[in-house]
Design a protein around this motif. Structure first.
Motif, PDB file in Angstrom:
ATOM      1  N   HIS A   1      -1.050  69.476 -38.328  1.00  0.00           N
ATOM      2  CA  HIS A   1      -1.416  70.877 -38.124  1.00  0.00           C
ATOM      3  C   HIS A   1      -1.572  71.594 -39.468  1.00  0.00           C
ATOM      4  O   HIS A   1      -2.577  72.269 -39.707  1.00  0.00           O
ATOM      5  CB  HIS A   1      -0.356  71.565 -37.261  1.00  0.00           C
ATOM      6  CG  HIS A   1      -0.613  73.008 -37.022  1.00  0.00           C
ATOM      7  ND1 HIS A   1      -1.563  73.451 -36.125  1.00  0.00           N
ATOM      8  CD2 HIS A   1      -0.075  74.118 -37.579  1.00  0.00           C
ATOM      9  CE1 HIS A   1      -1.585  74.772 -36.129  1.00  0.00           C
ATOM     10  NE2 HIS A   1      -0.701  75.202 -37.002  1.00  0.00           N
TER      11      HIS A   1
ATOM     12  N   PHE B   1      -3.661  59.851 -35.698  1.00  0.00           N
ATOM     13  CA  PHE B   1      -4.348  60.822 -34.857  1.00  0.00           C
ATOM     14  C   PHE B   1      -5.847  60.674 -35.039  1.00  0.00           C
ATOM     15  O   PHE B   1      -6.331  60.513 -36.159  1.00  0.00           O
ATOM     16  CB  PHE B   1      -3.973  62.261 -35.245  1.00  0.00           C
ATOM     17  CG  PHE B   1      -2.554  62.613 -34.954  1.00  0.00           C
ATOM     18  CD1 PHE B   1      -2.188  63.129 -33.730  1.00  0.00           C
ATOM     19  CD2 PHE B   1      -1.574  62.433 -35.925  1.00  0.00           C
ATOM     20  CE1 PHE B   1      -0.875  63.466 -33.460  1.00  0.00           C
ATOM     21  CE2 PHE B   1      -0.252  62.762 -35.674  1.00  0.00           C
ATOM     22  CZ  PHE B   1       0.104  63.290 -34.441  1.00  0.00           C
TER      23      PHE B   1
ATOM     24  N   ALA C   1      -3.501  61.842 -30.127  1.00  0.00           N
ATOM     25  CA  ALA C   1      -2.530  60.933 -30.734  1.00  0.00           C
ATOM     26  C   ALA C   1      -2.899  59.502 -30.358  1.00  0.00           C
ATOM     27  O   ALA C   1      -3.357  59.233 -29.244  1.00  0.00           O
ATOM     28  CB  ALA C   1      -1.124  61.263 -30.235  1.00  0.00           C
TER      29      ALA C   1
ATOM     30  N   ASP D   1       3.904  63.510 -38.663  1.00  0.00           N
ATOM     31  CA  ASP D   1       4.119  64.087 -37.332  1.00  0.00           C
ATOM     32  C   ASP D   1       3.052  65.149 -37.041  1.00  0.00           C
ATOM     33  O   ASP D   1       2.177  65.416 -37.864  1.00  0.00           O
ATOM     34  CB  ASP D   1       5.525  64.689 -37.214  1.00  0.00           C
ATOM     35  CG  ASP D   1       5.848  65.691 -38.319  1.00  0.00           C
ATOM     36  OD1 ASP D   1       4.925  66.357 -38.825  1.00  0.00           O
ATOM     37  OD2 ASP D   1       7.029  65.812 -38.675  1.00  0.00           O
ATOM     38  N   ASN D   2       3.171  65.771 -35.870  1.00  0.00           N
ATOM     39  CA  ASN D   2       2.219  66.800 -35.424  1.00  0.00           C
ATOM     40  C   ASN D   2       2.158  67.971 -36.399  1.00  0.00           C
ATOM     41  O   ASN D   2       1.084  68.510 -36.667  1.00  0.00           O
ATOM     42  CB  ASN D   2       2.609  67.348 -34.052  1.00  0.00           C
ATOM     43  CG  ASN D   2       2.703  66.305 -32.994  1.00  0.00           C
ATOM     44  OD1 ASN D   2       2.679  65.111 -33.259  1.00  0.00           O
ATOM     45  ND2 ASN D   2       2.833  66.729 -31.765  1.00  0.00           N
TER      46      ASN D   2
END
Length: 96
Positions: free
Chosen positions: A65, A3, A83, A60-61
């Motif tokens: 976060h 990211f 991304a 992952d997201n």
């Protein structure tokens, strides 16, 4: 997953200097720990601004976060996330 994260910090002008300095010290320590772990792959300052552009390598997201929420300066940041994926014309075999 990779990211690109752009962060701009906007500390209140009314924040006492000691409080701001303490936040910055905690932020630096965590940022360096995350870089050593490989999760915060690259960190660049944006010239002339209290901002940076970073590359994160996380599962992952949700991990990204949670990581961003853990930053001491998070409440004072404007954050943009994009991304990334490998470009078919890249000459590199890895994500460096």
């Amino acid at each position: 997953m990779l990211f690109k994260v752009s962060m701009t910090v906007r500390l209140p002008h009314t924040m006492p200097r000691e409080e701001a300095d303490a936040l910055k010290t905690r932020e630096k320590a965590l940022a360096q720990e995350l870089q050593r772990s490989g999760k915060w792959r690259h960190l660049w300052r944006v010239a002339g601004r209290y901002a940076n552009v970073s590359i994160f390598d996380v599962a992952d997201n949700t991990e990204l976060h949670d990581l961003l929420l853990s930053l001491p300066l998070f409440p004072y940041m404007e954050i943009e996330v994009e991304a990334l994926c490998r470009h078919p014309s890249s000459i590199h075999d890895d994500d460096r």
